[in-house]
Design a protein around this motif. Structure first.
Motif, PDB file in Angstrom:
ATOM      1  N   PRO A 200      83.409  77.793  14.763  1.00 17.93           N
ATOM      2  CA  PRO A 200      82.442  78.204  13.727  1.00 17.93           C
ATOM      3  C   PRO A 200      81.000  77.743  13.988  1.00 17.93           C
ATOM      4  CG  PRO A 200      84.443  77.408  12.708  1.00 17.93           C
ATOM      5  CD  PRO A 200      84.548  77.102  14.183  1.00 17.93           C
ATOM      6  N   ASN A 201      80.809  76.666  14.719  1.00 18.76           N
ATOM      7  CA  ASN A 201      79.466  76.157  15.021  1.00 18.76           C
ATOM      8  C   ASN A 201      78.938  76.618  16.371  1.00 18.76           C
ATOM      9  OD1 ASN A 201      78.921  74.280  12.716  1.00 18.76           O
ATOM     10  ND2 ASN A 201      80.859  73.438  13.450  1.00 18.76           N
ATOM     11  N   PHE A 202      79.706  77.436  17.069  1.00 16.86           N
ATOM     12  CA  PHE A 202      79.341  77.787  18.439  1.00 16.86           C
ATOM     13  C   PHE A 202      78.057  78.596  18.517  1.00 16.86           C
ATOM     14  CE2 PHE A 202      80.328  79.900  22.662  1.00 16.86           C
ATOM     15  CZ  PHE A 202      80.056  78.756  23.393  1.00 16.86           C
ATOM     16  N   ARG A 203      77.787  79.389  17.517  1.00 19.92           N
ATOM     17  CA  ARG A 203      76.547  80.179  17.530  1.00 19.92           C
ATOM     18  C   ARG A 203      75.326  79.254  17.563  1.00 19.92           C
ATOM     19  NH1 ARG A 203      75.112  85.003  13.297  1.00 19.92           N
ATOM     20  NH2 ARG A 203      73.213  85.703  14.320  1.00 19.92           N
ATOM     21  N   THR A 204      75.361  78.201  16.773  1.00 19.93           N
ATOM     22  CA  THR A 204      74.268  77.226  16.745  1.00 19.93           C
ATOM     23  C   THR A 204      74.159  76.500  18.079  1.00 19.93           C
ATOM     24  OG1 THR A 204      74.583  76.932  14.378  1.00 19.93           O
ATOM     25  CG2 THR A 204      73.379  75.191  15.533  1.00 19.93           C
ATOM     26  N   ILE A 205      75.298  76.084  18.603  1.00 18.73           N
ATOM     27  CA  ILE A 205      75.341  75.372  19.888  1.00 18.73           C
ATOM     28  C   ILE A 205      74.819  76.283  21.005  1.00 18.73           C
ATOM     29  CG2 ILE A 205      76.915  74.401  21.631  1.00 18.73           C
ATOM     30  CD1 ILE A 205      76.558  72.563  19.228  1.00 18.73           C
ATOM     31  N   GLY A 206      75.299  77.511  21.026  1.00 21.42           N
ATOM     32  CA  GLY A 206      74.898  78.454  22.064  1.00 21.42           C
ATOM     33  C   GLY A 206      73.420  78.783  22.023  1.00 21.42           C
ATOM     34  N   TYR A 207      72.907  78.974  20.832  1.00 20.28           N
ATOM     35  CA  TYR A 207      71.483  79.265  20.678  1.00 20.28           C
ATOM     36  C   TYR A 207      70.650  78.097  21.207  1.00 20.28           C
ATOM     37  CZ  TYR A 207      67.038  80.538  18.560  1.00 20.28           C
ATOM     38  OH  TYR A 207      65.721  80.852  18.363  1.00 20.28           O
ATOM     39  N   ALA A 208      71.033  76.892  20.834  1.00 22.89           N
ATOM     40  CA  ALA A 208      70.286  75.701  21.261  1.00 22.89           C
ATOM     41  C   ALA A 208      70.327  75.541  22.782  1.00 22.89           C
ATOM     42  CB  ALA A 208      70.841  74.458  20.579  1.00 22.89           C
ATOM     43  N   ALA A 209      71.504  75.741  23.376  1.00 22.19           N
ATOM     44  CA  ALA A 209      71.633  75.578  24.831  1.00 22.19           C
ATOM     45  C   ALA A 209      70.888  76.679  25.576  1.00 22.19           C
ATOM     46  CB  ALA A 209      73.106  75.582  25.227  1.00 22.19           C
TER      47      ALA A 209
ATOM     48  N   ASN B  45      84.289  69.942  27.648  1.00 18.13           N
ATOM     49  CA  ASN B  45      83.558  70.408  28.830  1.00 18.13           C
ATOM     50  C   ASN B  45      82.826  71.728  28.574  1.00 18.13           C
ATOM     51  OD1 ASN B  45      82.615  70.176  31.463  1.00 18.13           O
ATOM     52  ND2 ASN B  45      84.310  71.383  32.283  1.00 18.13           N
ATOM     53  N   ILE B  46      82.224  71.836  27.395  1.00 18.97           N
ATOM     54  CA  ILE B  46      81.451  73.021  27.042  1.00 18.97           C
ATOM     55  C   ILE B  46      79.959  72.738  27.194  1.00 18.97           C
ATOM     56  CG2 ILE B  46      80.866  74.599  25.140  1.00 18.97           C
ATOM     57  CD1 ILE B  46      83.818  74.242  24.221  1.00 18.97           C
ATOM     58  N   ILE B  47      79.562  71.514  26.888  1.00 17.31           N
ATOM     59  CA  ILE B  47      78.163  71.119  27.061  1.00 17.31           C
ATOM     60  C   ILE B  47      78.092  69.848  27.887  1.00 17.31           C
ATOM     61  CG2 ILE B  47      77.348  72.224  24.937  1.00 17.31           C
ATOM     62  CD1 ILE B  47      77.340  69.407  23.629  1.00 17.31           C
ATOM     63  N   THR B  48      76.900  69.595  28.406  1.00 14.41           N
ATOM     64  CA  THR B  48      76.666  68.401  29.216  1.00 14.41           C
ATOM     65  C   THR B  48      75.211  67.972  29.036  1.00 14.41           C
ATOM     66  OG1 THR B  48      76.952  67.450  31.417  1.00 14.41           O
ATOM     67  CG2 THR B  48      76.048  69.673  31.315  1.00 14.41           C
ATOM     68  N   ASN B  49      74.874  66.847  29.590  1.00 14.61           N
ATOM     69  CA  ASN B  49      73.502  66.326  29.557  1.00 14.61           C
ATOM     70  C   ASN B  49      72.936  66.268  28.137  1.00 14.61           C
ATOM     71  OD1 ASN B  49      73.595  66.191  32.353  1.00 14.61           O
ATOM     72  ND2 ASN B  49      72.701  68.210  32.613  1.00 14.61           N
ATOM     73  N   VAL B  50      73.701  65.684  27.237  1.00 14.73           N
ATOM     74  CA  VAL B  50      73.261  65.585  25.850  1.00 14.73           C
ATOM     75  C   VAL B  50      72.151  64.541  25.757  1.00 14.73           C
ATOM     76  CG1 VAL B  50      73.923  65.008  23.484  1.00 14.73           C
ATOM     77  CG2 VAL B  50      75.512  66.260  24.963  1.00 14.73           C
ATOM     78  N   ILE B  51      71.036  64.963  25.193  1.00 18.35           N
ATOM     79  CA  ILE B  51      69.912  64.062  24.937  1.00 18.35           C
ATOM     80  C   ILE B  51      69.791  63.923  23.437  1.00 18.35           C
ATOM     81  CG2 ILE B  51      67.429  63.717  25.174  1.00 18.35           C
ATOM     82  CD1 ILE B  51      67.597  65.553  27.675  1.00 18.35           C
ATOM     83  N   GLU B  52      69.817  62.692  22.982  1.00 15.48           N
ATOM     84  CA  GLU B  52      69.774  62.437  21.545  1.00 15.48           C
ATOM     85  C   GLU B  52      68.459  61.751  21.206  1.00 15.48           C
ATOM     86  OE1 GLU B  52      72.398  59.932  18.305  1.00 15.48           O
ATOM     87  OE2 GLU B  52      73.258  60.418  20.243  1.00 15.48           O
ATOM     88  N   ASP B  53      67.696  62.373  20.356  1.00 16.86           N
ATOM     89  CA  ASP B  53      66.444  61.793  19.866  1.00 16.86           C
ATOM     90  C   ASP B  53      66.433  62.027  18.367  1.00 16.86           C
ATOM     91  OD1 ASP B  53      63.968  60.590  19.808  1.00 16.86           O
ATOM     92  OD2 ASP B  53      62.892  62.283  20.657  1.00 16.86           O
ATOM     93  N   THR B  54      65.554  62.865  17.872  1.00 17.32           N
ATOM     94  CA  THR B  54      65.599  63.243  16.463  1.00 17.32           C
ATOM     95  C   THR B  54      66.592  64.380  16.271  1.00 17.32           C
ATOM     96  OG1 THR B  54      63.766  64.766  16.783  1.00 17.32           O
ATOM     97  CG2 THR B  54      63.238  62.546  16.013  1.00 17.32           C
ATOM     98  N   GLY B  55      67.081  64.918  17.382  1.00 24.78           N
ATOM     99  CA  GLY B  55      68.076  65.980  17.370  1.00 24.78           C
ATOM    100  C   GLY B  55      68.872  65.909  18.654  1.00 24.78           C
ATOM    101  N   TYR B  56      69.659  66.920  18.881  1.00 21.73           N
ATOM    102  CA  TYR B  56      70.481  66.972  20.091  1.00 21.73           C
ATOM    103  C   TYR B  56      70.003  68.118  20.973  1.00 21.73           C
ATOM    104  CZ  TYR B  56      73.592  64.246  17.113  1.00 21.73           C
ATOM    105  OH  TYR B  56      74.111  63.306  16.272  1.00 21.73           O
ATOM    106  N   MET B  57      69.794  67.828  22.237  1.00 23.27           N
ATOM    107  CA  MET B  57      69.509  68.851  23.244  1.00 23.27           C
ATOM    108  C   MET B  57      70.565  68.697  24.334  1.00 23.27           C
ATOM    109  SD  MET B  57      65.398  69.116  23.625  1.00 23.27           S
ATOM    110  CE  MET B  57      65.558  70.628  24.551  1.00 23.27           C
ATOM    111  N   PHE B  58      70.966  69.811  24.915  1.00 26.10           N
ATOM    112  CA  PHE B  58      72.022  69.782  25.925  1.00 26.10           C
ATOM    113  C   PHE B  58      71.988  71.061  26.720  1.00 26.10           C
ATOM    114  CE2 PHE B  58      73.429  70.622  21.626  1.00 26.10           C
ATOM    115  CZ  PHE B  58      73.751  71.961  21.710  1.00 26.10           C
TER     116      PHE B  58
END
Length: 121
Positions: free
Chosen positions: A48-57, A80-93
């Motif tokens: 259910p959250n994949f659309r948000t994850i996919g858009y961000a990536a 093993n769907i995302i990698t290189n997660v950077i955590e600051d004020t949000g998540y980037m990957f």
């Protein structure tokens, strides 16, 4: 006239590009595994959250921490769907190879087209 250093730099750059392309090629046996995993993924709590994850990536956007739980991000990484997660004020990957494949399947289903016609696989 090019110098020898320029030619060797171009050859090295060409080799890097080729390796990058080869790393993203999905072999038939790997595709079968990904297809089976995608069927299970569609039934999971991650779907259910994949659309948000996919858009961000895809668009290199950050997801604010108040919009998604850290545990969910960790589950995407564990699967093993995302990698290189950077955590600051949000998540980037970034997507993994499997994540890119899942995203292409997802958007193909979302827009209702046959992936063969899109030339994705």
């Amino acid at each position: 006239m090019q110098k020898n250093g320029d030619i060797s730099d171009l050859k090295e750059e060409n080799l890097m590009f080729r390796r990058s392309l080869e790393a993203n090629i999905i072999k038939d046996d790997e595709k079968k595994v990904f297809d089976n995993e995608y069927k299970l993924f569609k039934q999971s709590i991650l779907y259910p959250n994949f659309r948000t994850i996919g858009y961000a990536a895809t668009f290199k956007k950050s997801i604010y921490q108040d919009k998604i739980e850290k545990e969910l991000i960790e589950k995407y990484r564990y699967e093993n769907i995302i990698t290189n997660v950077i955590e600051d004020t949000g998540y980037m990957f970034e997507f993994t190879k499997k994540g890119k494949y899942f995203w292409e399947k997802y958007i193909t289903e979302f827009i209702g087209m046959n992936p063969d016609k899109l030339g994705l696989y």
